[in-house]
Design an enzyme around this catalytic site. Structure first.
Site, PDB file in Angstrom:
ATOM      1  N   ASP A 113      58.277 -48.449  70.189  1.00 51.01           N
ATOM      2  CA  ASP A 113      57.742 -47.408  69.297  1.00 51.01           C
ATOM      3  C   ASP A 113      58.775 -46.513  68.605  1.00 51.01           C
ATOM      4  OD1 ASP A 113      55.902 -48.361  71.073  1.00 51.01           O
ATOM      5  OD2 ASP A 113      55.214 -46.417  71.767  1.00 51.01           O
ATOM      6  N   GLU A 283      46.889 -45.473  72.653  1.00 45.36           N
ATOM      7  CA  GLU A 283      48.280 -45.012  72.742  1.00 45.36           C
ATOM      8  C   GLU A 283      48.692 -44.383  71.411  1.00 45.36           C
ATOM      9  OE1 GLU A 283      50.235 -48.244  75.758  1.00 45.36           O
ATOM     10  OE2 GLU A 283      50.209 -48.873  73.682  1.00 45.36           O
TER      11      GLU A 283
END
Ligand code: FRU
Length: 552
Positions: A113, A283
């Site tokens: 990420d 998420e």
């Protein structure tokens, strides 16, 4: 002459079970990492920067699990003879085929990420989930890169490293212009998840433009109440209440918190239990404010894995309103909206404090289904191109549109313009890994159209407009190396208007294709054995094509 040895290089064999490596100084653990130390072959080296312990005597403590030594004496492992020290660590690119030309990828190691994206003092900061000790997930650390223009990146030293509270999972960063936290005016303040026994939220600040971060002694600042997946805090400013807010993922919903000082947080509300897609873990949320037809709307970005429309990871979003405490979605709970219709667009979040009121998003260009096994080795994973977000009307709906950020146009070389009909077009004499295609055409109603990008090896990516389905699809089943995961070969489809005046924009790099239409984006990885060099059209129309070579 005294040689200054600043780096320790560990030999890695990806298939070897991990060893635990600790740096001890005066009996105290200063750093710990799991490293697949080479047993009988070296895939690559990873560096340990010794600078933090200059002048000290340190001890490297290496623990090997039983699993590593069942067949042989661990003293025979090649790691012992191959380990070395050097004044510099060689970060030069060794990834010949799939190192992106204009997408950010770490010089070495694993990345997932994008984290802590913040614009500060003329620099776009990009932090990222990073394993500096291997090209696979683990040892989660915040890596760091900066850019003046969103496209030319320089990797800096790691920003935030694991500690006793846990590994450093995803999060965000802001500029504290009013010094509400007391760490200094214009400090960059990051909030991240400490992944320990529980997932808790911690903060760290930097007073030197992100070069060094100090962890707050009062960490963690937000702790869960019996919530296992409690992570990925995204800080944002709410002008109405003049407060800092956080949105984070908490099981199958997101939670909102408020704070006056970025240290003490009050729970405000939750959203999402019955909304959108829940076929996976929620998420990396983000709440952004975007203008729409003279009003301000709020958009909640929410990444989910698995559960994506084509399997694995994807980004959904909800359009609605936020009153400083709660988010209300405009759509009925059953509606699911996807931000991108490819397989490789995940953990998308936006930059904080972007100039000119821009909302710029970046996604991790991979999918948890196969991210750890894509055919690269020195590094694994790149990001998408940066994209400016806006809300646009599509019929009766309001949708989130992603447009490649204008800075990408600075990569364009001399354009080649041609008309494409039934004869295939060779794109360049020399193999060209990075280019952009702008394809304009007028499609009669009810007519389909296919474009094919291919190389000499016969590998191809097929782009297909279906008038009946009202879709644009990308088929990468024959695109090159696809067998490293059963989930990789795929056709992805986006709903779109088909017919009339149309434009397709393709951003091609060594291992990816990002397609943009007027109402969709589609991001897919590809691993061709040679660059795609031929464009072919199947259909009754002609297309006007502009080809830009892209280079940094
Ligand atoms: C998303 C994610 C986050 C987590 C991070 C760990 O890809 O699973 O939820 O913070 O990756 O690396």
């Amino acid at each position: 002459m005294k040689r200054i040895l600043t780096f320790f290089a560990f030999p890695v064999q990806e298939s070897a079970p991990e060893a635990r490596v600790r740096v001890l100084s005066n009996g105290q653990e200063r750093l710990g990492a799991n490293i697949c130390l080479a047993i009988d072959k070296v895939d690559y080296f990873v560096p340990l920067d010794l600078a933090p312990w200059a002048g000290e005597t340190i001890l490297l403590d290496v623990k090997m699990s039983q699993g590593r030594s069942v067949r042989r004496d661990p003293a025979d492992d090649v790691c012992w003879t191959e380990m070395n020290t050097a004044p510099v660590f060689d970060r030069s690119n060794k990834e010949n085929n799939y190192r992106p030309v204009y997408h950010f990828s770490p010089d070495w190691g694993w990345m997932n990420d994008p984290n802590g994206m913040v614009w500060h003092d003329g620099l776009w900061h990009l932090f990222f989930q990073y394993n500096p000790y291997g090209s696979f997930w683990g040892n989660m650390t915040w890596g760091h890169a900066v850019s003046k223009d969103l496209v030319r990146w320089e990797q800096w030293d790691n920003a935030i490293v694991p500690d006793a509270l846990g590994d450093i999972f995803s999060g965000s960063a802001i500029v504290d212009k009013e010094n509400v936290a007391g760490f200094g005016r214009d400090a960059i303040i990051a909030m991240y998840t400490s992944d320990g026994i529980n997932q808790t939220q911690s903060i760290a600040w930097s007073n030197d433009g992100g070069r060094t971060f100090h962890k707050y002694a009062g960490n963690p600042v937000i702790v869960p109440e019996n919530t296992p997946d409690f992570r990925d805090p995204k800080l944002f400013w709410d002008a109405q209440s003049r407060q800092w807010k956080v949105v984070l993922a908490a099981g199958q919903e997101v939670q909102f918190y408020s704070s006056d000082n970025l240290k003490d947080w009050t729970y405000d509300s939750s959203f999402g239990l019955s909304y959108g897609n829940h076929n996976g873990v929620w998420e990396c949320p983000d709440l952004i404010q975007l203008p729409f037809e003279g009003k301000d709307k709020w958009v909640l970005l929410l990444n989910i894995n698995p559960g994506g429309p084509f399997g694995g990871s994807a980004t959904q979003y909800f359009v609605g309103n936020y009153d400083g405490k709660t988010f209300k979605c405009d759509d009925p709970a059953t509606v699911t909206r996807w931000m991108d219709y490819g397989k490789d667009h995940y953990a998308a979040v936006t930059w904080s404090n972007a100039p000119e009121g821009r909302t710029v998003a970046l996604a991790w260009m991979s999918n948890w289904q196969y991210a750890n096994s894509v055919p690269t080795q020195q590094f694994r994973s790149a990001n998408s191109v940066p994209r400016d977000l806006s809300l646009v009307r599509k019929g009766k709906e309001v949708i989130l549109k992603s447009t490649p950020s204008r800075e990408l146009e600075t990569l364009r070389g001399t354009p080649l313009r041609f008309t494409l009909s039934s004869a295939p077009a060779e794109l360049s004499e020399q193999p060209m890994k990075a280019y952009e295609l702008l394809i304009r055409f007028q499609l009669p109603k009810k007519e389909d159209l296919t474009f094919v990008l291919s190389n000499e090896a016969g590998e191809q990516v097929v782009f297909f407009y279906s008038a009946e389905e009202g879709t644009f699809s990308m088929d990468r089943r024959g695109s090159g190396i696809v067998k490293f995961s059963k989930s990789f070969a795929a056709v992805t489809s986006a709903p779109t208007r088909v017919g009339g005046k149309m434009e397709l924009r393709l951003l091609v790099d060594s291992a990816s294709i990002e397609a943009f239409g007027e109402d969709f984006s589609m991001t897919n990885l590809v691993f061709p054995s040679a660059p795609y060099n031929q464009l072919k059209l199947y259909g009754s129309v002609k297309a006007d094509v502009t080809l830009y070579p892209l280079a940094k």
